[in-house]
Design an enzyme around this catalytic site. Sequence first.
Site, PDB file in Angstrom:
ATOM      1  N   GLY A  95      24.655  21.657  -0.328  1.00 25.45           N
ATOM      2  CA  GLY A  95      23.573  20.733  -0.605  1.00 25.45           C
ATOM      3  C   GLY A  95      22.409  21.405  -1.299  1.00 25.45           C
ATOM      4  O   GLY A  95      22.432  22.612  -1.570  1.00 25.45           O
ATOM      5  N   GLU A 112      13.866  37.131   2.449  1.00 24.80           N
ATOM      6  CA  GLU A 112      13.902  38.131   1.371  1.00 24.80           C
ATOM      7  C   GLU A 112      13.603  37.364   0.097  1.00 24.80           C
ATOM      8  O   GLU A 112      14.396  36.523  -0.328  1.00 24.80           O
ATOM      9  CB  GLU A 112      15.267  38.823   1.328  1.00 24.80           C
ATOM     10  N   GLU A 163       7.439  36.916 -11.914  1.00 23.30           N
ATOM     11  CA  GLU A 163       8.842  37.310 -11.864  1.00 23.30           C
ATOM     12  C   GLU A 163       9.613  36.483 -12.891  1.00 23.30           C
ATOM     13  O   GLU A 163       9.678  35.263 -12.800  1.00 23.30           O
ATOM     14  CB  GLU A 163       9.421  37.074 -10.466  1.00 23.30           C
ATOM     15  N   VAL A 221      19.201  19.531   2.334  1.00 27.24           N
ATOM     16  CA  VAL A 221      19.884  20.317   3.359  1.00 27.24           C
ATOM     17  C   VAL A 221      19.043  21.514   3.802  1.00 27.24           C
ATOM     18  O   VAL A 221      18.931  21.813   4.996  1.00 27.24           O
ATOM     19  CB  VAL A 221      21.271  20.758   2.865  1.00 27.24           C
ATOM     20  N   GLY A 222      18.430  22.212   2.843  1.00 26.22           N
ATOM     21  CA  GLY A 222      17.581  23.336   3.207  1.00 26.22           C
ATOM     22  C   GLY A 222      16.423  22.920   4.084  1.00 26.22           C
ATOM     23  O   GLY A 222      16.096  23.582   5.076  1.00 26.22           O
ATOM     24  N   LYS A 241      23.949  27.189   4.237  1.00 29.41           N
ATOM     25  CA  LYS A 241      23.799  26.392   3.020  1.00 29.41           C
ATOM     26  C   LYS A 241      23.731  27.360   1.847  1.00 29.41           C
ATOM     27  O   LYS A 241      22.699  27.982   1.604  1.00 29.41           O
ATOM     28  CB  LYS A 241      22.528  25.544   3.029  1.00 29.41           C
ATOM     29  N   CYS A 262      16.323  40.482  -7.710  1.00 28.18           N
ATOM     30  CA  CYS A 262      14.942  40.417  -7.230  1.00 28.18           C
ATOM     31  C   CYS A 262      14.265  41.782  -7.195  1.00 28.18           C
ATOM     32  O   CYS A 262      13.039  41.860  -7.219  1.00 28.18           O
ATOM     33  CB  CYS A 262      14.906  39.770  -5.850  1.00 28.18           C
ATOM     34  N   PRO A 300      15.754  20.654  -1.086  1.00 25.22           N
ATOM     35  CA  PRO A 300      14.902  19.609  -0.531  1.00 25.22           C
ATOM     36  C   PRO A 300      15.577  18.756   0.538  1.00 25.22           C
ATOM     37  O   PRO A 300      14.883  18.126   1.341  1.00 25.22           O
ATOM     38  CB  PRO A 300      14.539  18.767  -1.768  1.00 25.22           C
TER      39      PRO A 300
END
Length: 476
Positions: free
Chosen positions: A201, A245, A379, A206-207, A170, A279, A204
């Site tokens: 997707g 990660e 961040e 598909v993940g 995804k 990141c 909320p």
Amino acid sequence: MSHALQFYIDGQWVAPAGAKTLDVIDPSTEEAFATIALGTAADVDKAVAAARAAFPAFAATSREDRLALMRRLMEAYKARYAEIAETLSREMGAPKDLAHKAQAAMGTAHLAKMIETLESYRFEEVRGQTLIAKEPIGVVGMITPWNWPINQIMCKVAPALAAGCTMVLKPSEIAPLNAIIFAEAMHEAGVPKGVFNLVQGDGPTVGEAISRHPGVDMVSFTGSTRAGILVAKAAADTVKRVHQELGGKSANIILDDADLKKSVKLGVESVMRNSGQSCNAPTRMFVPAALHDEAVAIAKAVAAPLKVGAPSADDTWLGPVVSETQYNKIQKLIEAGIKEGADLVTGGSGRPEGLNRGYYVRPTVFANVTDEMTIAREEIFGPVLSILPYGSEAEVIERANDTPYGLASYVQSGSLERARKVAAQMRSGNVYINYPAWDAGAPFGGYKQSGNGREYADFGLDEFLEIKGTVGYAAA
């Protein structure tokens, strides 16, 4: 893009189970330029079933078979390279030079390193009477971000292929089109049906479905720490492996014997590259208190002239940030820095002069930042640098480590021995001494809330393997 409204499942492009779609926004214009289908749990079920059915045969393939597949993928990827770079530039706003030389290039770099790794990787060894075997973990769910899209897709797909795993990907719904081209390249390379599956997707839906699915043996996630926590919670009931990660707030320690001008210049540019959307960006620059004002002057001279503009322009150094949501978040954090008393050196809130459309952020530098300020703790994920003065070496090491994150640290010194001693005390998965060249063979991942596990080379391959001990295997 002919497959934008389809998913790649079981070796073919198929219609989604649902009817929802999402516009893909060009962040430089704020206008839609493509539309993708949004998947459902039913699409995930179909993809996982295909991956599970394909796993036994793919897990049994030889090293040579998998190497051949990966080499074909390299050729297919190279054939689509320019298209991938142009798509990345359009959907996530990377300047075209960065998209071609860095964003798309990460795909070939990681695949080449994983091919090299697989050529000599030891999957079996005998210790005494016991056979130690490393075997593919099974079906891997992959959830990837929008900031370095192909980088993170290849960081997961390449080791999965090398290990003999099957997978369901995804990609980010914000920058999804590069993944479609990648899926087409996988198909052109002759990946066996069901080995690689793509479902577009949102998180909320598909993940969440991938993370919870009992047919998924491992989830490999790259994204924010907030989202990573949700993935881990969703995965907990099935006790699957969770490889993450996550975010970072990396410290850049400039010691008093460093070349100040060079150290500050490269530090500023490292933060501003990719519009601050990395990141591991060195967003907290620690400088000796006695050199603070000089460092600030250098930082301003570097940051202020950086050209912000359309990704397609030859002289653009910073493109837009990826979305309205990100733009608004960055603006609030810049305003928090001003409100909490940091010195605004250059940049600030609002768009750069002359740009009234697009999610463009002014390259921003704050000075005299203190550890408790919001801009030093959170961040930002935008082109915002905080400069913090410090007293002693022991003090700066303690303050640099005083963060919930632990992805990367940076140390600048005129003495390699001194830099090594400081690096050894940093609580982060990576430490970069004197801005070294990027290394595809260095393990990448974080301590603390920056994640679990490592990516790149053999360290990345290890994550996709289970370890089996067959005791008595070599008994007389």
